[in-house]
Scaffold this motif. Sequence first.
Motif, short mmCIF file in Angstrom:
data_model
loop_
_atom_site.label_atom_id
_atom_site.label_comp_id
_atom_site.label_asym_id
_atom_site.label_seq_id
_atom_site.Cartn_x
_atom_site.Cartn_y
_atom_site.Cartn_z
N VAL A 1 -30.37 -41.48 -3.17
CA VAL A 1 -30.13 -40.15 -2.60
C VAL A 1 -31.24 -39.78 -1.62
O VAL A 1 -30.98 -39.32 -0.50
CB VAL A 1 -30.02 -39.09 -3.72
N LEU A 2 -32.50 -39.98 -2.04
CA LEU A 2 -33.62 -39.64 -1.17
C LEU A 2 -33.63 -40.49 0.09
O LEU A 2 -33.94 -40.00 1.19
CB LEU A 2 -34.93 -39.80 -1.93
N LYS A 3 -33.28 -41.76 -0.02
CA LYS A 3 -33.24 -42.63 1.15
C LYS A 3 -32.15 -42.20 2.11
O LYS A 3 -32.28 -42.32 3.33
CB LYS A 3 -33.03 -44.08 0.71
N ARG A 4 -31.07 -41.68 1.55
CA ARG A 4 -29.93 -41.28 2.38
C ARG A 4 -30.14 -39.90 3.01
O ARG A 4 -29.81 -39.68 4.17
CB ARG A 4 -28.66 -41.29 1.53
N VAL A 5 -30.69 -38.96 2.25
CA VAL A 5 -30.76 -37.57 2.69
C VAL A 5 -32.13 -37.20 3.26
O VAL A 5 -32.23 -36.44 4.22
CB VAL A 5 -30.40 -36.62 1.52
N GLY A 6 -33.20 -37.72 2.66
CA GLY A 6 -34.54 -37.36 3.11
C GLY A 6 -35.42 -36.97 1.95
O GLY A 6 -34.99 -36.96 0.79
N PRO A 7 -36.69 -36.58 2.23
CA PRO A 7 -37.66 -36.32 1.16
C PRO A 7 -37.48 -34.99 0.44
O PRO A 7 -38.25 -34.67 -0.47
CB PRO A 7 -39.00 -36.35 1.90
N LEU A 8 -36.48 -34.21 0.85
CA LEU A 8 -36.14 -32.98 0.13
C LEU A 8 -34.63 -32.89 0.05
O LEU A 8 -33.95 -32.95 1.09
CB LEU A 8 -36.71 -31.74 0.83
N VAL A 9 -34.11 -32.76 -1.16
CA VAL A 9 -32.66 -32.69 -1.31
C VAL A 9 -32.29 -31.72 -2.43
O VAL A 9 -32.90 -31.74 -3.51
CB VAL A 9 -32.05 -34.09 -1.56
N HIS A 10 -31.34 -30.87 -2.15
CA HIS A 10 -30.84 -29.90 -3.13
C HIS A 10 -29.56 -30.41 -3.76
O HIS A 10 -28.75 -31.08 -3.11
CB HIS A 10 -30.56 -28.56 -2.45
N PHE A 11 -29.38 -30.13 -5.04
CA PHE A 11 -28.09 -30.37 -5.69
C PHE A 11 -27.95 -29.36 -6.82
O PHE A 11 -28.93 -28.84 -7.35
CB PHE A 11 -27.96 -31.81 -6.21
N LYS A 12 -26.71 -29.09 -7.15
CA LYS A 12 -26.42 -28.09 -8.17
C LYS A 12 -25.76 -28.79 -9.36
O LYS A 12 -24.87 -29.62 -9.19
CB LYS A 12 -25.49 -27.02 -7.60
#
Length: 534
Positions: free
Chosen positions: A82-93
Amino acid sequence: MNALSIVLGALASGSNFSLWVTLVMLLTFGFYILYRDKRASERQKQISLLPTLTKTYWGILKNSLHVASLRPQVILPYFSSVLKRVGPLVHFKVMLRDYIIINDPDDIKILLCSTQHITKGPDYKMLEPWLNKGLLTSTDEKWHTRRKLLTNTFHFKILETYIPALNKHAYALVQNLAKASKNDEVITDIDSHVTLCALDIVCETIMGVNLRSQEGQSIDYVNAIKTNDCMFCFTSVSNIVIKRIFTFWLWSETIFNVSTSGRDFYKSLKVLHTFTENVIQEKKQKLNFAENQNAWTNERKRIYSFLDLLIGISKENPSMMTDLDIREEVDTFLFEGHDTSSIAMTMALIHIGMNQNIQDDIREELHGIFGDSDRDATMEDLKAMPILERVIKETMRLYPSVTGITRKLNQPLSLKNHIIPPETILVVVPHLLHREESMYPNPEMFNPDRFLPEQCINRHPYGYIPFSAGPRNCIGQKFAMYQMKTVISTVVRYMKLETLGTQKDIIVSTQLVLRADSLPSLKITPLFNNNFKY
């Protein structure tokens, strides 16, 4: 077949009580979406500005079910992708909770250095039946007061009194490994041996009790806190807690208490608490007797365990340290003291056995300290082991014991590029941070030279946090380092290690602390003769 189809199929068959509970939770979630207040809507507008995995209500539902279905072995790889795909900050609920994973050391520094944002995430509340509200789980004024009270119990003069116990149990481990490797037998369960050694150490230093688990004693207590070998069977307290953290329908106290997991949890918890309470009462009686004896003999020199010191604090501050307070801190340090260090020591021994050149360097360093003597290690000896220290640090980079650090925000937090609203849960995953290629080229490679002084100069200070960092860093990190150095150095002094496998044979999973699900075997050759002093 997608997650929703699986849920609906199971519900139709009526075969899974937990999934019926899930349906109730989903309905509750639906009502929340329909009737949430204006304040929550404003907050969601701020959240919507962040990179996210859950942009729609369907995305929230899908993600909640997906997280609940993750096996312990795939949790870290999933969030790494997820971090590799989205970046060093990612939100999820996940249902009604907003989580944000941060993996930029600048953002991590802002969070962990803060003296305001010290409230642990809601997952820590699931530890409260076990650890109550001790140093690990408490917050605000209680945490500040407790931290101040306990800091002196880890003073170097106190830690120095623990060194004989560290040596004694390290030698017991060497003896057990020698017995297990007789007739060229291969060691297939090095982690079990190391865990029992760590447990004996913390029980003697924390509680002043000789548990003798390496001798096969105290079986009920050991089984209650020891991880079950099968990763699908969450029968130990720590495994049940991590299962509950990721399974959103078990967040409900009512549902958890009637579930199989809840019943197993409280059954094991009874063993843990009964053991601790009995030890506390026995220790109090012994201390009272010792004080009376000292009054007659004036003999005051003795070794104090962590529990002795807590009882002393209780006498001086009875309103601030009750019997329940003592138990919660003893339970906390028993858990943190043996579980976290045992995985690091196990992984260090495995990697030392894989890298004979590194093992030779360590043994040469130890020979420079001890020569051919069989004397115990002293505090000064432990400070004079830079090569071994680098090996331990690299081990904790690859396999940090704590798999996640969470904080719940009570007020807004300004990170480098984003403002995070209150009520959000921020997550730091050291395992992922320590594999950032910008800081650690070829991150999967075991290379202790990463921690040579010249290699550390330009590295971000918050790019390496095996003991967390900031005001809520691990209060026992010096104790842990002395423990690891004593045990590993003793094993290497008296045994040659050969790992029968590679790093790819190591399979870890996310439990309350990092666990090894699969390890390569070890061939151990004792380097001492029958005159070995222990």
